[in-house]
Design a protein around this motif. Sequence first.
Motif, PDB file in Angstrom:
ATOM      1  N   ASP A   1      40.113  18.094  -9.566  1.00 23.36           N
ATOM      2  CA  ASP A   1      41.468  17.551  -9.376  1.00 23.36           C
ATOM      3  C   ASP A   1      42.108  17.234 -10.722  1.00 23.36           C
ATOM      4  N   ALA A   2      41.316  16.683 -11.656  1.00 21.75           N
ATOM      5  CA  ALA A   2      41.845  16.383 -12.989  1.00 21.75           C
ATOM      6  C   ALA A   2      42.316  17.662 -13.674  1.00 21.75           C
ATOM      7  N   ALA A   3      41.538  18.736 -13.520  1.00 20.58           N
ATOM      8  CA  ALA A   3      41.918  20.005 -14.142  1.00 20.58           C
ATOM      9  C   ALA A   3      43.227  20.528 -13.560  1.00 20.58           C
ATOM     10  N   LYS A   4      43.426  20.383 -12.253  1.00 18.22           N
ATOM     11  CA  LYS A   4      44.665  20.842 -11.619  1.00 18.22           C
ATOM     12  C   LYS A   4      45.879  20.100 -12.168  1.00 18.22           C
ATOM     13  N   LEU A   5      45.667  18.847 -12.593  1.00 18.45           N
ATOM     14  CA  LEU A   5      46.770  18.037 -13.116  1.00 18.45           C
ATOM     15  C   LEU A   5      46.916  18.171 -14.628  1.00 18.45           C
ATOM     16  N   GLY A   6      46.200  19.114 -15.229  1.00 21.38           N
ATOM     17  CA  GLY A   6      46.337  19.348 -16.664  1.00 21.38           C
ATOM     18  C   GLY A   6      45.476  18.451 -17.517  1.00 21.38           C
ATOM     19  N   GLY A   7      44.341  17.964 -16.975  1.00 19.26           N
ATOM     20  CA  GLY A   7      43.465  17.091 -17.732  1.00 19.26           C
ATOM     21  C   GLY A   7      42.749  17.807 -18.859  1.00 19.26           C
ATOM     22  N   ASP A   8      42.151  17.030 -19.761  1.00 16.86           N
ATOM     23  CA  ASP A   8      41.441  17.575 -20.907  1.00 16.86           C
ATOM     24  C   ASP A   8      40.374  18.566 -20.436  1.00 16.86           C
ATOM     25  N   SER A   9      40.450  19.812 -20.890  1.00 19.41           N
ATOM     26  CA  SER A   9      39.584  20.870 -20.361  1.00 19.41           C
ATOM     27  C   SER A   9      38.123  20.662 -20.755  1.00 19.41           C
ATOM     28  N   ALA A  10      37.871  20.209 -22.000  1.00 14.42           N
ATOM     29  CA  ALA A  10      36.486  20.014 -22.432  1.00 14.42           C
ATOM     30  C   ALA A  10      35.821  18.885 -21.652  1.00 14.42           C
ATOM     31  N   LEU A  11      36.539  17.785 -21.433  1.00 17.16           N
ATOM     32  CA  LEU A  11      35.968  16.683 -20.661  1.00 17.16           C
ATOM     33  C   LEU A  11      35.742  17.107 -19.217  1.00 17.16           C
ATOM     34  N   GLY A  12      36.688  17.870 -18.682  1.00 15.05           N
ATOM     35  CA  GLY A  12      36.516  18.373 -17.325  1.00 15.05           C
ATOM     36  C   GLY A  12      35.290  19.258 -17.219  1.00 15.05           C
ATOM     37  N   ALA A  13      35.077  20.114 -18.222  1.00 12.09           N
ATOM     38  CA  ALA A  13      33.910  21.000 -18.214  1.00 12.09           C
ATOM     39  C   ALA A  13      32.613  20.197 -18.311  1.00 12.09           C
ATOM     40  N   ARG A  14      32.598  19.151 -19.155  1.00 13.33           N
ATOM     41  CA  ARG A  14      31.405  18.310 -19.247  1.00 13.33           C
ATOM     42  C   ARG A  14      31.119  17.613 -17.918  1.00 13.33           C
ATOM     43  N   GLY A  15      32.188  17.133 -17.279  1.00 17.42           N
ATOM     44  CA  GLY A  15      32.014  16.494 -15.981  1.00 17.42           C
ATOM     45  C   GLY A  15      31.504  17.456 -14.927  1.00 17.42           C
ATOM     46  N   LEU A  16      32.047  18.679 -14.911  1.00 12.28           N
ATOM     47  CA  LEU A  16      31.577  19.684 -13.954  1.00 12.28           C
ATOM     48  C   LEU A  16      30.120  20.040 -14.216  1.00 12.28           C
ATOM     49  N   ALA A  17      29.748  20.164 -15.485  1.00 13.97           N
ATOM     50  CA  ALA A  17      28.361  20.498 -15.822  1.00 13.97           C
ATOM     51  C   ALA A  17      27.407  19.426 -15.313  1.00 13.97           C
ATOM     52  N   LEU A  18      27.754  18.150 -15.510  1.00 13.10           N
ATOM     53  CA  LEU A  18      26.886  17.069 -15.049  1.00 13.10           C
ATOM     54  C   LEU A  18      26.847  17.012 -13.523  1.00 13.10           C
ATOM     55  N   SER A  19      27.969  17.309 -12.875  1.00 10.51           N
ATOM     56  CA  SER A  19      27.991  17.340 -11.410  1.00 10.51           C
ATOM     57  C   SER A  19      27.055  18.418 -10.888  1.00 10.51           C
ATOM     58  N   ARG A  20      27.136  19.623 -11.471  1.00 13.63           N
ATOM     59  CA  ARG A  20      26.258  20.717 -11.042  1.00 13.63           C
ATOM     60  C   ARG A  20      24.794  20.409 -11.369  1.00 13.63           C
ATOM     61  N   LEU A  21      24.572  19.733 -12.493  1.00 15.23           N
ATOM     62  CA  LEU A  21      23.208  19.331 -12.851  1.00 15.23           C
ATOM     63  C   LEU A  21      22.652  18.379 -11.802  1.00 15.23           C
ATOM     64  N   GLY A  22      23.467  17.405 -11.393  1.00 15.71           N
ATOM     65  CA  GLY A  22      23.029  16.470 -10.363  1.00 15.71           C
ATOM     66  C   GLY A  22      22.690  17.168  -9.058  1.00 15.71           C
ATOM     67  N   LEU A  23      23.391  18.256  -8.778  1.00 14.63           N
ATOM     68  CA  LEU A  23      23.137  19.039  -7.570  1.00 14.63           C
ATOM     69  C   LEU A  23      22.014  20.051  -7.760  1.00 14.63           C
ATOM     70  N   ARG A  24      21.372  20.011  -8.920  1.00 13.76           N
ATOM     71  CA  ARG A  24      20.262  20.909  -9.277  1.00 13.76           C
ATOM     72  C   ARG A  24      20.697  22.384  -9.334  1.00 13.76           C
ATOM     73  N   ASP A  25      21.966  22.591  -9.648  1.00 12.89           N
ATOM     74  CA  ASP A  25      22.474  23.949  -9.863  1.00 12.89           C
ATOM     75  C   ASP A  25      22.475  24.188 -11.371  1.00 12.89           C
ATOM     76  N   TYR A  26      21.328  24.595 -11.920  1.00 13.86           N
ATOM     77  CA  TYR A  26      21.200  24.733 -13.362  1.00 13.86           C
ATOM     78  C   TYR A  26      22.067  25.862 -13.901  1.00 13.86           C
ATOM     79  N   ALA A  27      22.203  26.936 -13.131  1.00 11.50           N
ATOM     80  CA  ALA A  27      23.060  28.046 -13.568  1.00 11.50           C
ATOM     81  C   ALA A  27      24.511  27.595 -13.628  1.00 11.50           C
ATOM     82  N   GLY A  28      24.935  26.846 -12.627  1.00 11.94           N
ATOM     83  CA  GLY A  28      26.315  26.347 -12.616  1.00 11.94           C
ATOM     84  C   GLY A  28      26.572  25.380 -13.752  1.00 11.94           C
ATOM     85  N   ALA A  29      25.577  24.533 -14.065  1.00 12.86           N
ATOM     86  CA  ALA A  29      25.726  23.597 -15.174  1.00 12.86           C
ATOM     87  C   ALA A  29      25.860  24.357 -16.484  1.00 12.86           C
ATOM     88  N   SER A  30      25.025  25.372 -16.682  1.00 11.97           N
ATOM     89  CA  SER A  30      25.074  26.163 -17.919  1.00 11.97           C
ATOM     90  C   SER A  30      26.400  26.889 -18.046  1.00 11.97           C
TER      91      SER A  30
END
Length: 580
Positions: free
Chosen positions: A92-121
């Motif tokens: 949602d933050a990305a859709k509103l023009g949020g900081d792309s690097a922070l959004g990517a870090r957040g997505l990576a940690l979310s995928r990591l928490g879900l044990r999706d290592y490929a998605g995190a990478s």
Amino acid sequence: MVLRRVILACLIALLIPSGGSSAAGSAPSGEDYLTALASALSEMESGNLIGANQFLTSAFALRRDEPLAYLTRGVLLLQCGAYAQAEGAFRDAAKLGGDSALGARGLALSRLGLRDYAGASQALAGITAPEDADEAAIVRAYVALLSGQKVDLDRFDEQDPRVRLMKAFSALSAGKTPDPALLDVPWAEPSGPALDRGVTMGLDCSEPLMPVASSSEVRAITGPVRPGGTLAGTVRLRADAARTPEAALFLFYVGDRLLGVVNSPPFEISWDTTRFPNGVHRVTIRGQDLNGVVVGEVSSDVMVANLAPEVGRPLQGPAAERILRAIRESLRLRPNATWAQFRLGEMHQAAGRRSEAMLCYARILAFRPGYRDVQQRWRALARFTASAPVWKGNAGTQGIALTFDDGPNDGTPALLRQLERLSVRGTFFLVGSQARKRPDLVRAIAAAGHELACHSETHRSLAEMDREEIIRELFGPIAAVQEATGRVPRFFRPPGGHLSSEGRRVAAEFGLTPVMWSANCGPYEGGPVSGMEQYVASAASGSVVLMHNCEATTLEALPGIVQRLRSRGLSPGRLADVLR
């Protein structure tokens, strides 16, 4: 208890407009919104996730079209283990023009928490900005380790505790015993029982991230962000003291701000909401008895909206940049002190170092009592036998137990000097949060030959706590005392003597002995010295006397108390002395 239900009913039913104007406040501004976000991030950093959620809800009430709130919401959800919801917030933050690097870090940690290592990478792949690249490299290494890949950890800063823990994890994964120095991660600081806060590495393939939120925090935070009832102008808050006989007075709070204290009917206070920013505020009414012990407390979130909130473009400028920096820091992967303590405990236990292992496990019980099998491990090492609550000792000892609650504090040295002059040894029931701040005083009490016991972690009533909260309250002071002195206290006194059936079950399970009293000096400690002297000096053999560290009357009355007890052939001393 009745108090919780009564206060809750009053809080909801008696927020009554008193004729104030709803237009007296000012329209919320971008500054109000950013202030709410800054407060939310600050509360998260201090470990107060419920408080963070309240400020964040206020921010959403002011702006729902701005990405900073969604980035902050994502960080909070990561700490609750709500990884799918966190991913949604970052998108949602990305859709509103949020900081792309922070959004990517957040997505990576979310995928990591879900044990999706490929998605995190994949999420980490595009991060190249200098301010984010180093952190992304650490997370990539961690993802690779969890994926079973070989990682060169020597290229990272060896002083980084995350790197040391990854090296320990790598050794354990290879069936080797790690160097204990790799597990040297600070577990505590004076302001709280543990440093495991923020987005914390789990160091476990089945739990890549460790949620730091308690179960009650998760329930409160992971629901939709929906502000509750709306208030404007001046309202009244009232407590029905007629149905709460244990409470001598009521304290009224909005957030951390004390509105006032009321100790007489109609137990009511006015709140001018126009003096507070628009948004969600937590209103709390707290009841205390004559000894200052909290006998009940309840809170309710209310929305203050004196004018309609504004909307507009995403915010920029220095204040918004400060929020971005705070979010960047909040998305930094944190070392897991709980995991490190558990592994150290395992190593000590395997080597037969019982006391050292018990300390490691007690530290975990003080913060995260549900972690793995730490409860069973501590019990197996302690081998304490359950005992019924103690109200009085053995009359045949001709002893009187002098016990002192609420230390250590600034009055402790004077009390120790007085007891030394009188050649008396007593029992000190210590509050864990205070013992952690003043380990020097804990050691001084022990060095003087006094007995150390526990008086909860926070001095809140244990009567309405759940099992997890009770264990934290019991083991906070146990860990603090053992760390300072090497002693493992078995006696504890619940604040105000309030202990539920669940509290008794937990104490019995760990072999801890609740201690009450047969003589309570509380009503006399604010009065004349002669009255307290006479009261204590008339106690029967085997009595357990409750005093406080350190009331002025207590300090002055001790010489007379000791002299009069000795003149009767009684020996004032420690609790253990009268239980023989």
